[in-house]
Design a protein around this motif. Structure first.
Motif, PDB file in Angstrom:
ATOM      1  N   GLU A  26       0.839  -1.192   0.000  1.00  0.00           N
ATOM      2  CA  GLU A  26       0.000   0.000   0.000  1.00  0.00           C
ATOM      3  C   GLU A  26       0.879   1.249   0.000  1.00  0.00           C
ATOM      4  N   SER A  29       2.549   1.928  -3.397  1.00  0.00           N
ATOM      5  CA  SER A  29       1.732   2.577  -4.429  1.00  0.00           C
ATOM      6  C   SER A  29       1.430   4.020  -4.023  1.00  0.00           C
ATOM      7  N   GLU A  30       1.363   4.279  -2.716  1.00  0.00           N
ATOM      8  CA  GLU A  30       1.169   5.659  -2.260  1.00  0.00           C
ATOM      9  C   GLU A  30       2.392   6.521  -2.582  1.00  0.00           C
ATOM     10  N   HIS A  33       2.302   7.456  -6.176  1.00  0.00           N
ATOM     11  CA  HIS A  33       1.335   8.536  -6.329  1.00  0.00           C
ATOM     12  C   HIS A  33       1.927   9.849  -5.813  1.00  0.00           C
ATOM     13  N   HIS A  66       1.994  13.449   3.686  1.00  0.00           N
ATOM     14  CA  HIS A  66       0.945  12.523   3.259  1.00  0.00           C
ATOM     15  C   HIS A  66      -0.417  13.132   3.571  1.00  0.00           C
TER      16      HIS A  66
END
Ligand code: C2E
Ligand code: MG
Ligand code: MG
Ligand code: MG
Length: 287
Positions: A26, A29-30, A33, A66
């Motif tokens: 997770e 992929s963050e 991004h 984030h």
């Protein structure tokens, strides 16, 4: 009874593993991004001379804002990026962003200081790394002396011949090279003899206890002497107290980085510092 417990234990273990893997994927992929969404930003931690005032340079430290987790520390996301080779993309982004910032200062008549950029061992060992560094400098029309690359001992030992060639090329062009976290890795002293490097960064774990542990004090003293004898520069990382800085100064340490002097700061704060240093001179910084 025992069997039943064992069974539960296994399931816990398996689901913990599963959850950890899932979290890692997770975050991966963050991070991808984040690179596109502009969630990464550079912070700067000034490095000072023995007078405690003159700014010799600054280390570039990556920060991830984030959207829901808040500030994620590089100590958390860099190791995960390193497992997936996403680290190369991140490192390249940092290098380009740092160079672009130096170019912006130059264009505005602000005298930049040398920026130290962390290069992950996995990235350093990739073919194409050296070319990317040189291309980036050329793209922003920067002199190689504008940057310093921080590599760890781990980057040198995996493929010695390749590391040696990369370092020779980079240094031949005039790019400064520092060994980060020096003393914590697997480097033997023969590497120091063979590798064309400029600087040792004494790891903060040794600095932390110099005034309490005779062993740590002895290690730091030897690293300082070694760097002097080999004609290398040396910088102490993680200097937090005046007791530590005086101790280091008495043993000939010429460069310091740590909370005692400056914490890592966002661009606007560092920008202000550089402009004051350019306009009023370094002495005014502490007045
Ligand atoms: P590092 O390269 O050894 O960076 C020094 C770390 O020590 C930084 O942590 C800095 O904020 C912290 N530090 C500085 N002065 C003091 C002090 O006086 N006391 C204490 N306790 N800490 C101090 P940070 O920013 O959390 O970065 C951690 C690590 O993450 C770095 O260690 C580096 O290995 C990695 N890292 C950070 N930015 C990048 C990057 O752009 N690329 C790569 N590949 N790695 C990065
Ligand atoms: Mg570093
Ligand atoms: Mg370090
Ligand atoms: Mg480190």
């Amino acid at each position: 009874q025992a069997k039943k417990l064992g069974g539960d234990g296994y399931h816990h273990f398996a689901s913990d593993m599963h959850r950890a893997t899932q979290q890692r994927m997770e975050m991966e992929s963050e991070m991808r991004h984040a690179l596109e969404a502009g969630e990464f930003e550079l912070h700067y931690q000034p490095q000072v001379g023995a007078d405690g005032v003159t700014i010799l340079g600054a280390e570039v430290l990556l920060r991830w804002q984030h959207p829901s987790r808040g500030m994620v520390s590089p100590g958390v996301f860099i190791p995960i990026a390193e497992e997936s080779m996403l680290i190369a993309e991140i490192d390249r982004w940092v290098l380009a962003a740092a160079c672009s910032q130096i170019r912006a200062w130059l264009d505005r008549g602000v005298e930049p200081v040398q920026l130290s950029i962390n290069i992950s061992a996995a990235h350093f060992q990739q073919r194409g790394f050296v070319a990317f560094v040189l291309d980036t400098l050329e793209h922003y029309e920067l002199a190689p002396e504008c940057i310093e690359l921080e590599i760890t001992e781990g980057a040198l030992i995996r493929d010695v011949a390749f590391a040696l060639e990369s370092l020779r090329t980079l240094r031949g062009k005039g790019i400064r090279l520092a060994i980060d976290d020096f003393g914590t890795g697997y480097c033997s002293l023969s590497y120091l003899k063979a590798m064309p490097i400029d600087k040792l960064k004494i790891d903060q774990s040794f600095i932390r206890d110099i005034t309490r542990s005779g062993r740590d004090a002895a290690i730091v003293e030897v690293i300082l002497q070694l760097s002097h004898q080999l004609g290398l520069s040396c910088i102490a990382e993680g200097v937090e107290t005046t007791i530590e800085s005086s101790w280091l100064k008495a043993r000939g340490c010429q460069a310091y980085q740590g909370y005692l002097f400056y914490r890592p700061m966002p661009l606007h704060a560092f920008d202000l510092l550089l402009r004051r240093a350019t306009e009023e001179g370094f002495r005014a910084l502490r007045a």
